[in-house]
Design a protein around this motif. Structure first.
Motif, mmCIF file in Angstrom:
data_model
loop_
_atom_site.group_PDB
_atom_site.id
_atom_site.type_symbol
_atom_site.label_atom_id
_atom_site.label_comp_id
_atom_site.label_asym_id
_atom_site.label_seq_id
_atom_site.Cartn_x
_atom_site.Cartn_y
_atom_site.Cartn_z
ATOM 1 N N THR A 186 -2.174 -7.250 -6.365
ATOM 2 C CA THR A 186 -2.916 -6.188 -5.682
ATOM 3 C C THR A 186 -4.093 -6.727 -4.872
ATOM 4 O O THR A 186 -4.650 -6.011 -4.039
ATOM 5 C CB THR A 186 -3.407 -5.130 -6.695
ATOM 6 N N ASP A 189 -3.208 -10.068 0.360
ATOM 7 C CA ASP A 189 -3.069 -9.450 1.682
ATOM 8 C C ASP A 189 -1.678 -9.780 2.216
ATOM 9 O O ASP A 189 -1.406 -10.916 2.604
ATOM 10 C CB ASP A 189 -4.135 -9.997 2.625
ATOM 11 N N SER A 191 -0.257 -8.708 4.956
ATOM 12 C CA SER A 191 -0.080 -8.488 6.395
ATOM 13 C C SER A 191 0.528 -9.683 7.132
ATOM 14 O O SER A 191 1.328 -9.475 8.062
ATOM 15 C CB SER A 191 -1.410 -8.069 7.041
ATOM 16 N N GLU A 292 -0.308 1.068 -10.069
ATOM 17 C CA GLU A 292 -1.188 0.228 -9.246
ATOM 18 C C GLU A 292 -0.377 -0.608 -8.260
ATOM 19 O O GLU A 292 -0.771 -0.783 -7.106
ATOM 20 C CB GLU A 292 -2.012 -0.700 -10.141
ATOM 21 N N ALA A 295 0.896 1.695 -5.558
ATOM 22 C CA ALA A 295 -0.180 2.080 -4.635
ATOM 23 C C ALA A 295 -0.493 0.938 -3.678
ATOM 24 O O ALA A 295 -0.752 1.163 -2.483
ATOM 25 C CB ALA A 295 -1.429 2.475 -5.428
ATOM 26 N N TRP A 296 -0.482 -0.295 -4.192
ATOM 27 C CA TRP A 296 -0.698 -1.454 -3.309
ATOM 28 C C TRP A 296 0.392 -1.515 -2.244
ATOM 29 O O TRP A 296 0.105 -1.753 -1.054
ATOM 30 C CB TRP A 296 -0.698 -2.738 -4.144
ATOM 31 N N ASP A 298 2.301 0.932 -1.050
ATOM 32 C CA ASP A 298 2.182 2.037 -0.108
ATOM 33 C C ASP A 298 0.994 1.826 0.839
ATOM 34 O O ASP A 298 1.071 2.115 2.037
ATOM 35 C CB ASP A 298 2.014 3.357 -0.867
ATOM 36 N N ARG A 299 -0.076 1.327 0.298
ATOM 37 C CA ARG A 299 -1.294 1.105 1.096
ATOM 38 C C ARG A 299 -1.076 0.055 2.178
ATOM 39 O O ARG A 299 -1.665 0.116 3.264
ATOM 40 C CB ARG A 299 -2.413 0.664 0.141
ATOM 41 N N ASN A 300 -0.198 -0.904 1.879
ATOM 42 C CA ASN A 300 0.015 -2.025 2.793
ATOM 43 C C ASN A 300 1.333 -1.951 3.563
ATOM 44 O O ASN A 300 1.684 -2.894 4.276
ATOM 45 C CB ASN A 300 -0.029 -3.338 2.005
ATOM 46 N N ARG A 304 9.051 -0.454 -1.421
ATOM 47 C CA ARG A 304 9.125 -0.709 -2.859
ATOM 48 C C ARG A 304 10.251 -1.677 -3.222
ATOM 49 O O ARG A 304 10.119 -2.457 -4.169
ATOM 50 C CB ARG A 304 9.316 0.611 -3.604
#
Length: 380
Positions: A186, A189, A191, A292, A295-296, A298-300, A304
């Motif tokens: 989590t 990064d 990206s 958690e 969520a990581w 989805d946030r990035n 899944r």
């Protein structure tokens, strides 16, 4: 099969020219067949990096050919393969701590070159269905979590780019820092890797007092003890006073401990038990942990299905080893794999034929334990 390579007599830093030809590296053919027929769809093949970095010439060519032969063996059984580059501490020079100690040093350069060679090798596997995991459970010596994240983030980017230069489309398995747990993932990064053919891994052994009961690591950051066994799952399946009384009975009965030793052992065991109970480890707690990860993702913007719980497991009861009660072990494995699947993640167990966490039958090492398999998510 390809881990903890055999060392030369009299030289604990040098590998044999054929380091994986000993009886301990044998994977019984019958067990392989039964594993493949039990419903699993991939295998994670761990590699001791020492031989792959140290051996040269014909010896390294033979080693790489053995890797390809093993991959083909599993592919012929319908199994995909994650080739997990897995530094171990048997030869300290090739531990993850040593490799990551200096990212501008020769050892990390050698490791990076090895990743490039492996990527080239795997990209040429005609049957496909193979991925490369860049490093198992990365850890930097005596560093804070934040430092672990920064250093491993820089190292993984270098390793990813080396693999990509060698193999543009090979699936690569990435992980977070600090032993590759949820907190490491989590804090990763993703990206730089979103548009690359990558998967993301985390390992799950929580609480370690339950998953590794019967083990004594001897370190403060891995609190387990051979006296703290018979822990239940969920945590409240057995009254706390019964657990505490049983632990005290084991300590009192150990004639190898003097009065001072018993007192220190008792204090350590009580700390472990209190931490276990206060953690309230049950299905809901694990579900929250996996939330958690989700969520990581989805946030990035990470799908899944690109996430793999690359290891999970619980010690078991086998000859000469006292691990978790079989009922509680299967409950934990069931909850963890079902919740991983519900979260959209892939998952893998550690391991198949190990004495402590294996899934073969205690009375027949050539067969997978069907009761364990029945508890797993794939049995739905």
């Amino acid at each position: 099969m390809m881990n903890w390579g055999a060392l030369q007599d009299g030289d604990p830093g040098r590998y044999l020219p054929r380091p994986f030809e000993t009886p301990r590296n044998a994977f019984p053919a019958a067990l392989i067949q039964d594993f493949a027929h039990s419903g699993f769809d991939f295998i994670r093949l761990t590699l001791d990096v020492g031989p792959f970095m140290q051996l040269q010439g014909a010896d390294r060519e033979a080693l790489e050919q053995k890797l390809i032969d093993n991959i083909r063996l599993f592919h012929d059984l319908g199994l995909a393969v994650i080739v997990d580059v897995h530094p171990v501490e048997q030869v300290p020079a090739y531990s993850p701590q040593s490799i990551l100690d200096d990212l501008e040093g020769p050892l990390f350069a050698d490791y990076t070159a090895m990743i490039g060679r492996l990527a080239t090798l795997l990209a040429a596997v005609q049957s496909g269905n193979v991925a490369l995991e860049l490093m198992n459970e990365p850890v930097i010596r005596e560093a804070s979590h934040r430092t672990q994240v920064k250093v491993w983030g820089a190292a993984q980017l270098v390793l990813h780019d080396a693999a990509r230069r060698a193999a543009a489309d090979l699936p690569l398995l990435l992980t977070g820092a600090n032993y590759g747990g949820i907190s490491g993932l989590t804090d990763l990064d993703p990206s730089p890797f979103i548009d690359s053919n990558t998967l993301f891994s985390f390992h799950y052994y929580l609480p370690i007092s339950f998953t590794h009961q019967g083990v004594d690591f001897g370190t403060a950051d891995a609190p387990a003890s051979p006296y703290v066994v018979d822990l239940p799952y969920p945590y409240d399946a057995v009254p706390a006073q019964e657990i505490a009384a049983a632990i005290e009975g084991r300590i009192a009965a150990d004639t190898a401990l003097d009065v001072t030793g018993k007192e220190a052992t008792r204090n350590h065991a009580q700390q472990i038990l209190q931490s276990f109970l206060s953690g309230a480890w049950n299905r809901e707690r694990i579900e929250n942990d996996f939330a958690e990860v989700g969520a990581w993702a989805d946030r990035n913007g990470v799908a899944r299905h690109r996430i793999v719980m690359g290891e999970c497991g619980v010690t078991r009861r086998a000859a000469g080893f006292t691990g978790a009660n079989d009922i509680y072990r299967k409950r934990w494995l069931s909850d963890v794999t079902h919740l991983a699947q519900a979260g959209g993640f892939g998952w893998a167990l550690w391991g198949i034929e190990s004495r402590e966490m294996g899934i073969y039958r205690v009375d027949d090492k050539d067969r997978v334990d069907s009761d364990v398999v029945a508890a797993l998510a794939m049995s739905d």
